[in-house]
Design a protein around this motif. Structure first.
Motif, PDB file in Angstrom:
ATOM      1  N   THR A  14       5.034 -51.726  29.339  1.00  0.00           N
ATOM      2  CA  THR A  14       3.967 -50.922  28.731  1.00  0.00           C
ATOM      3  C   THR A  14       2.701 -50.900  29.575  1.00  0.00           C
ATOM      4  OG1 THR A  14       3.149 -52.817  27.448  1.00  0.00           O
ATOM      5  CG2 THR A  14       4.799 -51.383  26.397  1.00  0.00           C
ATOM      6  N   SER A  15       2.700 -51.601  30.709  1.00  0.00           N
ATOM      7  CA  SER A  15       1.496 -51.622  31.537  1.00  0.00           C
ATOM      8  C   SER A  15       1.855 -51.945  32.975  1.00  0.00           C
ATOM      9  CB  SER A  15       0.490 -52.659  31.017  1.00  0.00           C
ATOM     10  OG  SER A  15       1.015 -53.969  31.151  1.00  0.00           O
ATOM     11  N   GLN A  24      -1.461 -48.022  31.293  1.00  0.00           N
ATOM     12  CA  GLN A  24      -0.714 -48.589  30.175  1.00  0.00           C
ATOM     13  C   GLN A  24      -0.357 -47.499  29.168  1.00  0.00           C
ATOM     14  OE1 GLN A  24      -4.653 -50.598  28.497  1.00  0.00           O
ATOM     15  NE2 GLN A  24      -2.980 -50.821  27.028  1.00  0.00           N
ATOM     16  N   TRP A  26       0.576 -46.916  24.876  1.00  0.00           N
ATOM     17  CA  TRP A  26       0.517 -47.480  23.536  1.00  0.00           C
ATOM     18  C   TRP A  26       0.874 -46.370  22.553  1.00  0.00           C
ATOM     19  CZ3 TRP A  26      -3.745 -46.464  26.551  1.00  0.00           C
ATOM     20  CH2 TRP A  26      -4.642 -45.510  26.072  1.00  0.00           C
ATOM     21  N   THR A  27       1.128 -46.731  21.322  1.00  0.00           N
ATOM     22  CA  THR A  27       1.523 -45.729  20.334  1.00  0.00           C
ATOM     23  C   THR A  27       0.339 -44.828  20.017  1.00  0.00           C
ATOM     24  OG1 THR A  27       1.033 -47.307  18.559  1.00  0.00           O
ATOM     25  CG2 THR A  27       3.316 -47.156  19.305  1.00  0.00           C
ATOM     26  N   CYS A 119       7.414 -47.578  23.795  1.00  0.00           N
ATOM     27  CA  CYS A 119       6.437 -48.650  23.579  1.00  0.00           C
ATOM     28  C   CYS A 119       6.920 -49.637  22.526  1.00  0.00           C
ATOM     29  CB  CYS A 119       5.097 -48.033  23.172  1.00  0.00           C
ATOM     30  SG  CYS A 119       3.747 -49.227  23.003  1.00  0.00           S
ATOM     31  N   GLN A 123       7.756 -53.613  23.307  1.00  0.00           N
ATOM     32  CA  GLN A 123       7.067 -54.714  22.648  1.00  0.00           C
ATOM     33  C   GLN A 123       8.027 -55.690  21.999  1.00  0.00           C
ATOM     34  OE1 GLN A 123       4.213 -52.931  19.990  1.00  0.00           O
ATOM     35  NE2 GLN A 123       2.920 -52.171  21.650  1.00  0.00           N
ATOM     36  N   GLU A 231      -7.623 -50.219  23.744  1.00  0.00           N
ATOM     37  CA  GLU A 231      -6.230 -50.574  24.025  1.00  0.00           C
ATOM     38  C   GLU A 231      -6.120 -51.586  25.164  1.00  0.00           C
ATOM     39  OE1 GLU A 231      -3.797 -49.817  22.176  1.00  0.00           O
ATOM     40  OE2 GLU A 231      -4.969 -48.495  20.878  1.00  0.00           O
ATOM     41  N   GLU A 234      -6.586 -54.952  23.637  1.00  0.00           N
ATOM     42  CA  GLU A 234      -5.375 -55.387  22.940  1.00  0.00           C
ATOM     43  C   GLU A 234      -4.303 -55.857  23.927  1.00  0.00           C
ATOM     44  OE1 GLU A 234      -3.907 -52.530  20.188  1.00  0.00           O
ATOM     45  OE2 GLU A 234      -5.770 -52.452  19.022  1.00  0.00           O
ATOM     46  N   LEU A 235      -4.203 -55.179  25.060  1.00  0.00           N
ATOM     47  CA  LEU A 235      -3.253 -55.605  26.089  1.00  0.00           C
ATOM     48  C   LEU A 235      -3.622 -56.981  26.629  1.00  0.00           C
ATOM     49  CD1 LEU A 235      -0.829 -54.808  27.928  1.00  0.00           C
ATOM     50  CD2 LEU A 235      -2.513 -53.858  29.527  1.00  0.00           C
TER      51      LEU A 235
END
Length: 256
Positions: A14-15, A24, A26-27, A119, A123, A231, A234-235
């Motif tokens: 995702t990144s 990255q 994300w949803t 994503c 996760q 985001e 959060e990562l």
């Protein structure tokens, strides 16, 4: 052996952190991405991290829009001059504009749904998150960034918020685009005249066709910088959790 090797290396990420960028996924809400593509083709793809396709679509929009005289026609329409708007449009270029405009909206919507699935699957795997990267051309460090500061810098000048977030490709492109738009629209001259109190001169010097590009670019830069900062934080939290889970806590400790 093949199964053991596959279990050590996740299929999805995702990144990615390079020497000049942190990209990255994300949803996201597909309708929000599609709306940004409708506002300006290419914006939706930049939100998704498809920088090359986004840059191409934005460059195409700047080129074809001026050929169609679309912004000029829109200005006439806003002032109730519908006959002048019809005369301003160039049909042979307009027919080239419509298909790619619709494609940008459709493609960004579909890509958002695909990346959302990717994503969620990524996760669920122990995906590696790279914290630091140093190359000969630059250094990128995944760290906490203030969304408010990213927003403020973008409001001061589009692109600076992304540079603050270490997003060099998109930040440079947005800043360069806004510089070009400001030059051809005579925006800086108009701002100086407004500061001096010469409102009529400022209105006369501005090129409405090129100035119409600026609000979309300005608002997108502020929105994208703020969302990317949130985001990115959060990562960073996920990377910290992975580090503590694998390298700090005892193996027999069950983290809830």
């Amino acid at each position: 052996m093949q199964r053991t090797t596959a279990s050590k290396f996740p299929r999805r990420f995702t990144s990615i952190t390079t020497g000049f960028d942190i990209n990255q996924i994300w949803t996201r809400n597909p309708w929000v991405v599609a709306w940004w593509s409708a506002a300006f083709p290419g914006f939706g793809h930049l939100l998704l991290g498809y920088y090359t396709k986004g840059f191409v679509l934005i460059a195409w929009e700047l080129f074809i829009n001026t050929k169609v005289n679309l912004n000029e026609a829109m200005v006439f329409s806003f002032n109730g001059k519908f006959d002048a708007a019809k005369e301003a449009l160039v049909p042979r270029w307009l027919l080239l504009y419509i298909p790619i405009y619709c494609y940008a909206i459709w493609d960004s919507y579909g890509k958002t749904i695909e990346l959302n699935k990717h994503c969620l699957l990524a996760q669920s795997e122990p995906e590696p998150i790279k914290l630091f990267s140093m190359k000969g051309i630059g250094i990128a460090l995944l760290d906490k960034r203030s969304p408010r500061r990213a927003l403020i810098w973008s409001l001061i000048f589009p692109g600076l918020g992304h540079l603050y977030l270490q997003r060099l490709p998109i930040g440079t492109f947005i800043a360069a685009s806004c510089i070009g738009i400001s030059y051809y629209s005579h925006l800086a001259e108009a701002v100086v005249l407004v500061i001096r109190g010469s409102l009529e001169q400022a209105r006369a010097v501005v090129d409405p066709e090129w100035f119409s590009f600026f609000p979309s670019m300005y608002c997108f830069a502020a929105y994208a910088a703020y969302v990317m900062a949130v985001e990115m934080n959060e990562l960073y939290d996920r990377e910290q959790c992975q580090y503590f889970r694998t390298d700090v806590q005892p193996p027999d400790y069950q983290l809830l």
